[in-house]
Design a protein around this motif. Structure first.
Motif, PDB file in Angstrom:
ATOM      1  N   LEU A 275       0.773  -1.096   0.023  1.00  0.00           N
ATOM      2  CA  LEU A 275       0.037  -0.255  -0.102  1.00  0.00           C
ATOM      3  C   LEU A 275       0.781   1.136   0.008  1.00  0.00           C
ATOM      4  O   LEU A 275       1.463   1.487   0.972  1.00  0.00           O
ATOM      5  CB  LEU A 275      -0.849   0.128   1.241  1.00  0.00           C
ATOM      6  N   PHE A 276       0.849   2.039  -1.018  1.00  0.00           N
ATOM      7  CA  PHE A 276       1.289   3.303  -1.061  1.00  0.00           C
ATOM      8  C   PHE A 276       0.229   4.333  -0.664  1.00  0.00           C
ATOM      9  O   PHE A 276      -0.866   4.276  -1.042  1.00  0.00           O
ATOM     10  CB  PHE A 276       1.742   3.681  -2.478  1.00  0.00           C
ATOM     11  N   LEU A 277       0.617   5.379   0.381  1.00  0.00           N
ATOM     12  CA  LEU A 277      -0.413   6.091   0.933  1.00  0.00           C
ATOM     13  C   LEU A 277       0.039   7.456   0.747  1.00  0.00           C
ATOM     14  O   LEU A 277       0.918   7.920   0.819  1.00  0.00           O
ATOM     15  CB  LEU A 277      -0.346   5.698   2.546  1.00  0.00           C
TER      16      LEU A 277
ATOM     17  N   LEU B  59      -4.525   3.585   8.471  1.00  0.00           N
ATOM     18  CA  LEU B  59      -3.948   3.626   7.226  1.00  0.00           C
ATOM     19  C   LEU B  59      -2.271   3.665   7.382  1.00  0.00           C
ATOM     20  O   LEU B  59      -1.602   3.015   6.527  1.00  0.00           O
ATOM     21  CB  LEU B  59      -4.351   4.622   6.590  1.00  0.00           C
TER      22      LEU B  59
ATOM     23  N   ARG C  29      -0.725   0.361   8.318  1.00  0.00           N
ATOM     24  CA  ARG C  29      -1.251  -0.555   7.243  1.00  0.00           C
ATOM     25  C   ARG C  29      -0.325  -0.251   5.980  1.00  0.00           C
ATOM     26  O   ARG C  29      -0.056  -1.343   5.314  1.00  0.00           O
ATOM     27  CB  ARG C  29      -2.648  -0.588   7.045  1.00  0.00           C
ATOM     28  N   SER C  30       0.170   0.927   5.749  1.00  0.00           N
ATOM     29  CA  SER C  30       0.819   1.223   4.683  1.00  0.00           C
ATOM     30  C   SER C  30       2.023   0.897   4.540  1.00  0.00           C
ATOM     31  O   SER C  30       2.760   0.362   5.758  1.00  0.00           O
ATOM     32  CB  SER C  30       0.598   2.971   4.570  1.00  0.00           C
ATOM     33  N   ASP C  31       2.834   0.871   3.556  1.00  0.00           N
ATOM     34  CA  ASP C  31       4.442   0.481   3.365  1.00  0.00           C
ATOM     35  C   ASP C  31       5.156   1.665   2.878  1.00  0.00           C
ATOM     36  O   ASP C  31       6.397   1.468   3.314  1.00  0.00           O
ATOM     37  CB  ASP C  31       4.320  -0.715   2.182  1.00  0.00           C
TER      38      ASP C  31
ATOM     39  N   LEU D  60       4.930   6.333   2.382  1.00  0.00           N
ATOM     40  CA  LEU D  60       4.035   7.386   2.315  1.00  0.00           C
ATOM     41  C   LEU D  60       4.484   8.231   0.972  1.00  0.00           C
ATOM     42  O   LEU D  60       5.770   8.568   0.788  1.00  0.00           O
ATOM     43  CB  LEU D  60       4.166   8.124   3.404  1.00  0.00           C
TER      44      LEU D  60
ATOM     45  N   LYS E 296       7.642   4.118   8.520  1.00  0.00           N
ATOM     46  CA  LYS E 296       7.289   4.173   7.191  1.00  0.00           C
ATOM     47  C   LYS E 296       8.259   5.100   6.538  1.00  0.00           C
ATOM     48  O   LYS E 296       8.515   6.081   7.020  1.00  0.00           O
ATOM     49  CB  LYS E 296       5.830   4.545   6.689  1.00  0.00           C
TER      50      LYS E 296
END
Length: 407
Positions: A213-215, A297, A300-302, A304, A325
Motif C-alpha cells: 500500500l502506497f499512501l 492507514l 497498514r501502509s508500506d 508514504l 514508514k
C-alpha cells in the motif's frame, strides 16, 4: 492552582495540519498544568479532531453568523472580521494570561488591549497563500497585507514551523525586527501508541494481507498536487512484474469539506484522472478519515507519498516516520528538514518519473523499506518528539505568563 490560563484562538477548528498543530499545542500545555480553552468561529463536530469533540479540550464557538465569504469572494476580509469579533469576545467575556493565535494575525493588537500576552504561530505568510487574480485583487490585498505585517509585529513571541518558513517570513515581513523562533510541529504519539491494529480495518477498502500500500494523506486542494502520486503510480507499473503490480495499490486520503468548492471540484477531478490513467481499480479515495482511520492507514501502509511543492512543514511525514514508514516527497520546503534523502526516504525532483523511480525501489526492495522506516523512527525521536515540542512550548508560555503576573 494551575500555571495560568491559555486561550487558543483559531478561525476554523476542522481537520488539517494547522488544526492538528494547535490541538497538540493545547494538549501539551494542558498536560503540564495550564488551564486551556479554544475560541473559534467554526467547529463542526463531524469534521474535527477527536479531542475537540469528546471534551478533552474545551471549545467555544462565537461569530459563526459572520459569513465565510461575500458572493464567493472576500474570504480574507471575512476571516479578519470573524477573528476581530472573537478577539472582542475574549476581551469582554474571558480571562486569559496568554492567547495563542495562528493563521490570522489581526486579533493580536486587540487582545493586547486586554493586557494578555500573545503568541503568534506563523504557518506561512497569508499574503503569499493568496492567489493572484488581477488588478482588483491586487488592490484589495494591499491593506490586508499591510495589516498582516503590522499586527504580526505586535505579538510577544512569534513561532514559525520550519527554517524554510523562517527565511520566507523574514523576507516577506521586512519591518518586523523580532526574531521568529522555530517550533517544529510534532504529533501526540499517545494516540498512535494506544491504537490497536488487531481487527482494525476500513469499511471502504478491502485489502489482502499481502497487498503493498502506497499512501497519500493531504487535504483535497490543488496546491497539494495529489495527481502526482497517481501519475507516478501509473509510470511505476512499467517497471514491475505482473505479480508485483497485481498486489500494489494506492490510497489517497485527505480532509474534505463540502463547504469548500475546491475540495468538491478537485475530488471529482482526481477521480476522473484515475479513470483516464486506467488505474481506477487500483486507487482508493477517502474523505476526511477519522484519527483512528488515519492511524490504521499509516500502520497498514508500506510507504508514504507526499506530493506538495514548497510545503511549509508537513505534519504527515512525521506521522509516517513515527509509524516506521519511508517517505517519498518533493525536494523543497519543510520535507527537506524532516526527511534525510536516501536514509529515511527519498527527496524527488518536480517530475512524476522521479517519484516513480523511487516508488519502484521501495516496492522491490523490502529490506530498504524496513531500514528506512527504522531510520525515520529514530530521527523522529531525536528531533521531532512530542516531548521536545511540549518542553519548548511550556518554557516559553510560562515565561510570558509569569512576566504578565509580575507586571
Amino acid at each position: 492552582m494551575g500555571k495560568g490560563k491559555v486561550i487558543f484562538l483559531h478561525p476554523d477548528l476542522g481537520l488539517g495540519g494547522a488544526e492538528r498543530l494547535v490541538v497538540d499545542a493545547a494538549l501539551a500545555l494542558q498536560e503540564t498544568g495550564f488551564d486551556v480553552k479554544f475560541i473559534t468561529s467554526y467547529h463542526n463536530h463531524n469534521h474535527c479532531f477527536e479531542e475537540t469533540r469528546d471534551g478533552t479540550l474545551h471549545v467555544t464557538t462565537v461569530g459563526e453568523w459572520i459569513p465565510r465569504s461575500i458572493f464567493g469572494r472576500f474570504y480574507a476580509l471575512c476571516a479578519y472580521l470573524k477573528m476581530i469579533y472573537c478577539a472582542l469576545y475574549i476581551c469582554f467575556f474571558e480571562r486569559a494570561d496568554c492567547v495563542f493565535c495562528d493563521l490570522v494575525s489581526i486579533p493580536i493588537p486587540i487582545i493586547h488591549f486586554a493586557v494578555s500576552k500573545v503568541i503568534f504561530y506563523c504557518h506561512f505568510p497569508d499574503q503569499l497563500l493568496s492567489k493572484p487574480e488581477g488588478f482588483l485583487k491586487y488592490i484589495y490585498r494591499i491593506p490586508l497585507n499591510w495589516l498582516e505585517e503590522k499586527t504580526t509585529s505586535c505579538a510577544d513571541r512569534i513561532y514559525v514551523n520550519s527554517l524554510f518558513t523562517k527565511s520566507v517570513f523574514k523576507e516577506t515581513f521586512k519591518s518586523i525586527k523580532k526574531e521568529p523562533t522555530v517550533l517544529y510541529p510534532s504529533i501526540n504519539t499517545r494516540l498512535f501508541d494506544e491504537f490497536i491494529m488487531t481487527n482494525a480495518k476500513l469499511p471502504e477498502i478491502n485489502l489482502a494481507d499481502d497487498c503493498f500500500l502506497f499512501l497519500s494523506i493531504n487535504r483535497y486542494e490543488r496546491k497539494k498536487v495529489l495527481e502526482r502520486s497517481m501519475n507516478a503510480f501509473k509510470i511505476m507499473r512499467e517497471s514491475l512484474s505482473p505479480e508485483l503490480w497485481e498486489k500494489t495499490v494506492l490510497v489517497i486520503a485527505g480532509g474534505y469539506d463540502p463547504r469548500v468548492t475546491e475540495n468538491v471540484e478537485y475530488f471529482l477531478e482526481l477521480q476522473k484522472i484515475s479513470t483516464s490513467l486506467q488505474i481506477e481499480n487500483k486507487v482508493y479515495f477517502l474523505k476526511s478519515p477519522s484519527d483512528a482511520d488515519k492511524i490504521y492507514l499509516l500502520n497498514r501502509s508500506d510507504c508514504l507519498i507526499y506530493t506538495p511543492h514548497n510545503e511549509h512543514f508537513g505534519i504527515v511525514p512525521l506521522e509516517a516516520m513515527y509509524c516506521k514508514k519511508p517517505v517519498i516527497a518533493v525536494r523543497s520546503g519543510g520535507p527537506t528538514e524532516t526527511i534525510v534523502d536516501g536514509e529515511t526516504g527519498f527527496l524527488c525532483d518536480l517530475d512524476d518519473s522521479s517519484f516513480a523511480k523511487n516508488m519502484v525501489r521501495i516496492r522491490k526492495e523490502s529490506d530498504l523499506k524496513t531500514k528506512m522506516g527504522a531510520a525515520g523512527f529514530k530521527r523522529f525521536l531525536e528531533k521531532f518528539s512530542f516531548k521536545a515540542f511540549s518542553n519548548q512550548l511550556e518554557i516559553d508560555v510560562s515565561s510570558l505568563v509569569n512576566n504578565k503576573k509580575s507586571q
